[in-house]
Design an enzyme around this catalytic site. Structure first.
Site, short mmCIF file in Angstrom:
data_model
loop_
_atom_site.label_atom_id
_atom_site.label_comp_id
_atom_site.label_asym_id
_atom_site.label_seq_id
_atom_site.Cartn_x
_atom_site.Cartn_y
_atom_site.Cartn_z
CG ASP A 1 -7.24 1.95 -0.21
OD1 ASP A 1 -8.01 1.44 0.04
OD2 ASP A 1 -6.79 2.98 -0.70
P1 NAP Z 1 -7.00 5.04 2.75
O1 NAP Z 1 -7.14 3.79 2.35
O2 NAP Z 1 -7.05 6.26 2.33
O3 NAP Z 1 -7.93 4.93 4.04
C1 NAP Z 1 -8.00 5.79 5.15
C2 NAP Z 1 -9.20 5.37 6.22
O4 NAP Z 1 -8.94 6.43 7.20
C3 NAP Z 1 -10.47 5.51 5.78
O5 NAP Z 1 -11.03 4.50 5.21
C4 NAP Z 1 -11.26 6.15 6.84
O6 NAP Z 1 -12.32 5.70 7.08
C5 NAP Z 1 -10.14 6.55 7.81
N1 NAP Z 1 -10.20 7.67 8.63
C6 NAP Z 1 -10.26 8.94 7.93
N2 NAP Z 1 -10.31 9.71 8.91
C7 NAP Z 1 -10.44 9.31 10.26
C8 NAP Z 1 -10.39 9.80 11.65
N3 NAP Z 1 -10.52 10.83 11.95
N4 NAP Z 1 -10.29 8.73 12.48
C9 NAP Z 1 -10.00 7.17 11.96
N5 NAP Z 1 -10.21 6.89 10.80
C10 NAP Z 1 -10.29 7.88 10.01
O7 NAP Z 1 -5.47 4.96 3.74
P2 NAP Z 1 -4.22 4.11 3.65
O8 NAP Z 1 -4.56 2.79 4.03
O9 NAP Z 1 -3.09 4.69 4.40
O10 NAP Z 1 -3.89 3.98 2.18
C11 NAP Z 1 -3.35 5.02 1.50
C12 NAP Z 1 -4.13 4.96 0.04
O11 NAP Z 1 -3.77 6.51 -0.34
C13 NAP Z 1 -3.73 3.92 -0.96
O12 NAP Z 1 -4.58 3.82 -1.71
C14 NAP Z 1 -2.44 4.79 -1.83
O13 NAP Z 1 -1.96 4.19 -2.97
C15 NAP Z 1 -2.94 6.30 -1.68
N6 NAP Z 1 -2.20 7.22 -1.82
C16 NAP Z 1 -0.91 7.24 -1.41
C17 NAP Z 1 -0.02 8.41 -1.46
C18 NAP Z 1 1.29 8.11 -0.85
O14 NAP Z 1 2.26 8.69 -1.35
N7 NAP Z 1 1.34 7.61 0.75
C19 NAP Z 1 -0.72 9.52 -2.05
C20 NAP Z 1 -1.86 9.57 -2.50
C21 NAP Z 1 -2.63 8.46 -2.45
P3 NAP Z 1 -13.82 6.35 7.75
O15 NAP Z 1 -14.00 7.47 6.85
O16 NAP Z 1 -14.54 5.06 7.88
O17 NAP Z 1 -13.15 6.66 9.20
#
Ligand code: NAP
Length: 469
Positions: free
Chosen positions: A396
């Site tokens: 994201d």
């Molecule tokens: P993300 O959008 O959740 O994407 C994480 C990606 O990691 C997934 O698409 C997944 O794809 C991949 N993944 C999972 N396990 C993996 C592994 N073992 N090896 C390689 N890839 C792996 O993560 P982000 O870009 O960090 O964004 C964070 C999101 O969470 C935002 O939408 C944010 O608003 C939200 N959020 C943030 C917080 C905070 O405070 N930081 C708290 C809650 C929510 P695959 O399954 O294809 O591997």
């Protein structure tokens, strides 16, 4: 000696505890001092608890049952808290924070119930103090039930459900709670039943308030509820004239509020929009879905060649890096590239991962030097000088839809602009979606190549290839 400089031992202990809270909070803002800051504040809390038990009232034998209950509470809380904290996985931290926050809210609500009971049984109280009791009850209960729902959602046990006309119902409940509190504060002898109705309505409001908020907005909600708990605790401190509780509550309340505002800014959204927008909830998954073009893969060897002959490499870490526990491996890659004269740093998005500061904590655990972590704005300013961007388990936070698709639920959220770099490699296991549940056009972009596999496995393979070059 029971006094020093006109202050009792109890007051001195509360001042000492308050100082440790402030110092601890200050140290939490820097990753290398955060652990120590946390411990200092915990010791301060220990001092405040012990001082209250020993010096608040004279210890007398007839109160033995109270002491047993306090001791039992301390033991049960310490054992459960320690076990949970030792066992929790880094990726499940937000749930635990939410759960503990809920317990804080529950404590504040129970304090209000007990104090109201004292008023009912002969205690006298000014209407100002009654307002403090009622506000503590409302805020504590909302924080408790809201946090438990947030915990359930993050654990995947509760889905995002919005009642039809839920917002109107919430406004009615909110007005009802305030109206009832004003009525009770102005009644000469409020009845016990009123407080239980107020408790029930507040608990219901907490549930309905958090229920429709979904996906990516959860960290903001948790932080907001955290500030509620702080306020409720501050009311408790006010009620008992307990300065340590008052300072602790005010610090938690204001820190939670500041964090809420900062996170909203990081997502370029207003708090109202977060609360009523249900971003990342049910409707989010539809946007951006559909045919996006073809993807290009890259082999480990080709990726290693790109890295080894680059001048500058930027890693964009995300949630997947934490899942794979690849923080030490990525640091090893950084050291190996450094030996080859390649400069590598990390671009940190404020909401990457699943909790505020998640990536900072993760990389600090692997001893990545702090100056190597670039804030999003700095990383974006420098992006055109970067030869290769390695997006590791992030989705994201690098999704161009946030900039170019007004129909996307994440539209307006600032992102790391990886497409401004010369080459982009995305490392993830599959075409799986991220937290917001939407497709990512970056994966289909001409400049991007996918390196599929678990982040740790792929990094290990990359390291051995880079070494052999
Ligand atoms: P993300 O959008 O959740 O994407 C994480 C990606 O990691 C997934 O698409 C997944 O794809 C991949 N993944 C999972 N396990 C993996 C592994 N073992 N090896 C390689 N890839 C792996 O993560 P982000 O870009 O960090 O964004 C964070 C999101 O969470 C935002 O939408 C944010 O608003 C939200 N959020 C943030 C917080 C905070 O405070 N930081 C708290 C809650 C929510 P695959 O399954 O294809 O591997």
């Amino acid at each position: 000696m029971t006094e020093l400089l006109g202050l009792s031992i109890l007051e001195l202990c509360y001042i000492a505890a308050s100082i440790t809270f402030i110092l601890g909070l200050k140290m939490l803002s820097s990753p290398d001092k955060a652990r120590k800051g946390n411990l200092i504040a915990a010791y301060g809390m220990g001092i405040a608890i012990l001082a209250t038990i020993l010096f608040k009232e004279e210890l007398t034998a007839d109160k033995w049952l109270n002491y047993v209950l306090i001791l039992a509470g301390l033991i049960v809380g310490t054992v459960i808290g320690t076990r949970m904290a030792l066992k929790v996985k880094m990726t499940a931290m937000p749930q635990m924070v939410s759960f503990f926050n809920g317990m804080g809210g529950a404590c504040a609500a129970v304090i209000s119930l007990v104090e109201f009971d004292h008023v009912m049984h002969g205690g006298t109280i000014s209407s100002g103090m009654l307002v403090v009791i009622l506000l503590g009850l409302i805020i504590g209960s909302v924080s408790f039930s809201g946090s438990i729902i947030a915990y359930g959602k993050l654990e995947g046990k509760i889905g995002d459900k919005a009642l039809p006309a839920g917002q109107i119902l919430n406004i009615i409940l909110l007005l009802g709670m305030l109206g009832m509190a004003i009525f009770m504060a102005n009644t000469a002898q409020p009845q016990a039943i009123y407080i239980y109705i107020l408790l029930g309505v507040s608990l219901l409001y907490g549930v309905l308030f958090v229920m429709p908020i979904g996906g990516a907005d959860m960290p903001v909600v948790i932080s907001l509820l955290n500030s509620f708990t702080g306020m409720a605790a501050a009311f408790g401190g006010f009620l008992y004239g307990n300065q340590a509780m008052l300072t602790g509550g005010i610090l938690v309340g204001s820190a939670g509020t500041i964090l809420t505002v900062l996170m909203c800014k990081a997502m370029n959204r207003s708090l109202t929009n977060v609360i009523i927008g249900s971003f990342g909830g049910g409707g989010a998954a539809a946007s951006g879905d559909g045919e996006q073009g073809t993807i290009k893969e890259i082999s480990v060897t080709d990726a290693a060649i790109l890295l080894a002959y680059a001048n500058k490499v930027t890693v964009v870490p995300g949630y997947g890096l934490a899942v794979a526990q690849a923080q030490h491996t990525v640091h090893n890659l950084e050291k190996i590239l450094d030996d080859k004269g390649v400069e590598m740093n990390y671009a940190i998005h404020p909401v990457a991962g699943r909790m505020p500061g998640h990536m900072n904590v993760l990389l600090a655990e692997a001893d990545v030097p702090y100056p190597k972590l670039l804030e999003m704005e700095d990383a974006n300013d420098d992006m055109s000088n970067v030869d290769v961007v390695l997006v590791i388990g992030a989705n994201d936070v690098v999704n161009p839809a946030a900039e170019n698709d007004p129909s996307s639920p994440i539209y307006g959220m600032p992102i790391i602009k990886v497409l401004n770099a010369k080459n982009v490699i995305v490392m993830k296991r599959s075409m799986g979606k991220g937290y917001a549940g939407i497709e990512n056009s970056l994966f289909f972009h001409d400049k991007n190549r996918m390196l599929f596999g678990d982040a740790k496995d792929s990094l290990e393979k990359l390291i051995s290839e880079v070494k052999s070059l």
